[in-house]
Motif scaffolding. Sequence first.
Motif, PDB file in Angstrom:
ATOM      1  N   PRO A  28      11.145  12.165  55.330  1.00 20.23           N
ATOM      2  CA  PRO A  28      12.112  12.677  54.333  1.00 20.23           C
ATOM      3  C   PRO A  28      11.449  13.287  53.107  1.00 20.23           C
ATOM      4  O   PRO A  28      12.003  14.220  52.510  1.00 20.23           O
ATOM      5  CB  PRO A  28      12.946  11.443  53.962  1.00 20.23           C
ATOM      6  CG  PRO A  28      12.234  10.261  54.516  1.00 20.23           C
ATOM      7  CD  PRO A  28      11.384  10.737  55.637  1.00 20.23           C
ATOM      8  N   ALA A  29      10.257  12.818  52.743  1.00 17.56           N
ATOM      9  CA  ALA A  29       9.576  13.413  51.577  1.00 17.56           C
ATOM     10  C   ALA A  29       9.180  14.860  51.883  1.00 17.56           C
ATOM     11  O   ALA A  29       9.308  15.752  51.042  1.00 17.56           O
ATOM     12  CB  ALA A  29       8.340  12.593  51.210  1.00 17.56           C
ATOM     13  N   ILE A  30       8.721  15.087  53.111  1.00 18.64           N
ATOM     14  CA  ILE A  30       8.374  16.458  53.525  1.00 18.64           C
ATOM     15  C   ILE A  30       9.638  17.327  53.531  1.00 18.64           C
ATOM     16  O   ILE A  30       9.625  18.481  53.100  1.00 18.64           O
ATOM     17  CB  ILE A  30       7.694  16.447  54.918  1.00 18.64           C
ATOM     18  CG1 ILE A  30       6.312  15.792  54.812  1.00 18.64           C
ATOM     19  CG2 ILE A  30       7.580  17.856  55.487  1.00 18.64           C
ATOM     20  CD1 ILE A  30       5.623  15.549  56.155  1.00 18.64           C
ATOM     21  N   LYS A  31      10.755  16.722  53.979  1.00 24.08           N
ATOM     22  CA  LYS A  31      12.018  17.491  54.013  1.00 24.08           C
ATOM     23  C   LYS A  31      12.433  17.912  52.611  1.00 24.08           C
ATOM     24  O   LYS A  31      12.920  19.021  52.414  1.00 24.08           O
ATOM     25  CB  LYS A  31      13.132  16.655  54.642  1.00 24.08           C
ATOM     26  CG  LYS A  31      13.050  16.619  56.141  1.00 24.08           C
ATOM     27  CD  LYS A  31      14.269  15.971  56.754  1.00 24.08           C
ATOM     28  CE  LYS A  31      14.142  15.998  58.265  1.00 24.08           C
ATOM     29  NZ  LYS A  31      15.200  15.275  58.933  1.00 24.08           N
ATOM     30  N   LEU A  32      12.248  17.030  51.636  1.00 16.59           N
ATOM     31  CA  LEU A  32      12.634  17.400  50.271  1.00 16.59           C
ATOM     32  C   LEU A  32      11.762  18.561  49.777  1.00 16.59           C
ATOM     33  O   LEU A  32      12.265  19.507  49.169  1.00 16.59           O
ATOM     34  CB  LEU A  32      12.523  16.185  49.324  1.00 16.59           C
ATOM     35  CG  LEU A  32      12.940  16.468  47.882  1.00 16.59           C
ATOM     36  CD1 LEU A  32      14.357  17.041  47.806  1.00 16.59           C
ATOM     37  CD2 LEU A  32      12.859  15.196  47.033  1.00 16.59           C
ATOM     38  N   GLY A  33      10.474  18.490  50.070  1.00 15.57           N
ATOM     39  CA  GLY A  33       9.597  19.600  49.682  1.00 15.57           C
ATOM     40  C   GLY A  33      10.055  20.903  50.332  1.00 15.57           C
ATOM     41  O   GLY A  33      10.138  21.943  49.684  1.00 15.57           O
ATOM     42  N   GLU A  34      10.397  20.815  51.625  1.00 14.11           N
ATOM     43  CA  GLU A  34      10.820  22.038  52.336  1.00 14.11           C
ATOM     44  C   GLU A  34      12.134  22.564  51.752  1.00 14.11           C
ATOM     45  O   GLU A  34      12.300  23.785  51.579  1.00 14.11           O
ATOM     46  CB  GLU A  34      10.965  21.763  53.841  1.00 14.11           C
ATOM     47  CG  GLU A  34      11.435  23.006  54.579  1.00 14.11           C
ATOM     48  CD  GLU A  34      11.469  22.879  56.112  1.00 14.11           C
ATOM     49  OE1 GLU A  34      10.920  21.894  56.648  1.00 14.11           O
ATOM     50  OE2 GLU A  34      12.042  23.775  56.749  1.00 14.11           O
TER      51      GLU A  34
END
Length: 307
Positions: free
Chosen positions: A171-177
Motif C-alpha cells: 500500500p505504501a507503493i500504491k500511495l506513491g503511485e
Amino acid sequence: MTVKSLSVFDEYDNDFLYCEAIIKKHSKNFHTAFSQLPKDKARAVYAVYAFCRRADDAVDEKQDPLLIEAMKKRLEEMQKQVSDDAIDLPQAVKEEDPDEAIWRALTLSFQQFDLQFQPFFDLLVGQKQDLDFQQPTSEKELSDYSYYVAGSVGLMLLPILSQAATAIQEPAIKLGEAMQRTNILRDIGEDLRMGRIYLPQTVLAQFNLSREALASGNQNQQFIEMWEHEAQLAETLYQESFVMMPQIDEDCREALLAAALIYREILTVIRKNNYQVFAEKTAVPKQRKIQLLFTAKKMLRQERWEG
Ligand SMILES: CC(C)=CCC/C(C)=C/CC/C(C)=C/COP(=O)(O)OP(=O)(O)O
C-alpha cells in the motif's frame, strides 16, 4: 521544572532546518502535512525530501547524468559507513557546499530510523530513466516508472512512519503511485512544454487523442474523458493505499492521511477549474489544506478511510 531531553538530531538542528527550507519552498503540500509529525520524524522526512528534490533537480533543471552518478556514489559511501556503524559526520565549516547538510541529516536519519538503502538507489534509477525520456507505451510501463520515482519514496519514508514497515510495503507503493499519477495529470501542460508526455500511448489512442491534439491545449470532450479515466485510476490507488493506516504508528497517521488527502485534492481542484491543466499549475488553496488536516483527524477518530 521539566527538562526536555535532547535528541541526537538537536545537535544538527541547522542541517534539518536546511532540509525543511527545501521542502517548504518546493512542496507546501507535503510540508503542511508532514510538519504535523513528531519533531524528529518530521526532520527525517525533510531529509528524505531534500535528497529526492536534489535528484529531481539534477534531471529537470541541470539535465546532468553525472550528478545522479555522484549521488549514487555518495549513497554507496553512506551505506558502508552506516553498516560499519562508524559514523563520522563532517562538521560544518564555512566554505562547505550547503548541500552537505542534506547528507548529514540523511545519515543521521538512516541510523535513527533504520531506513533502507534500496529505495534510494531505485529513485536514482528512475531519475536516470527520465533523463533519457521515453513516453510510456502502456499503463504497465507508467506504473513501473511511477514505482521508481514515487513508490520508492513511500518505501523510503515507511520506517519513519511505521514499526510494521515491512508488512505494508504494497500500500505504501500504491500511495506513491497515486501521487505520481496525480502529479502527471496536474503537469500535462508544463511537461508538454518540455517535450514530454507521461500519459501512456495506449491511453491516448483509446481516447482518440493524438500528440498534436494534446499539444493544442484544448480540453475537449475526448481530453476530459481521458483525464477522468486516469484520475479515477489514481483515486482507486489512494483508496487502496489507506488499508495501511492501522499499521502506521499512531502519532504519524494524521500527517500521512493529510498528505494523501491534500495531494488527492489536486484532482478535485482541477475538475472544479474545468480541467485547466495546460496554462498553469493547479494548487490546493492554503485554507483547504488546513481543512483537510481536520478531515484527516476526523477520519482517524471515526476509523473511516473511505473519505
Ligand atoms: C507511504 C508514503 C509516505 C507514500 C508517499 C510517498 C511520496 C510522498 C511520494 C512522492 C510523490 C510525488 C509525486 C511527489 C511530488 O513532489 P513535489 O516536490 O513535486 O511536490 P508538489 O507537487 O507539492 O510540488
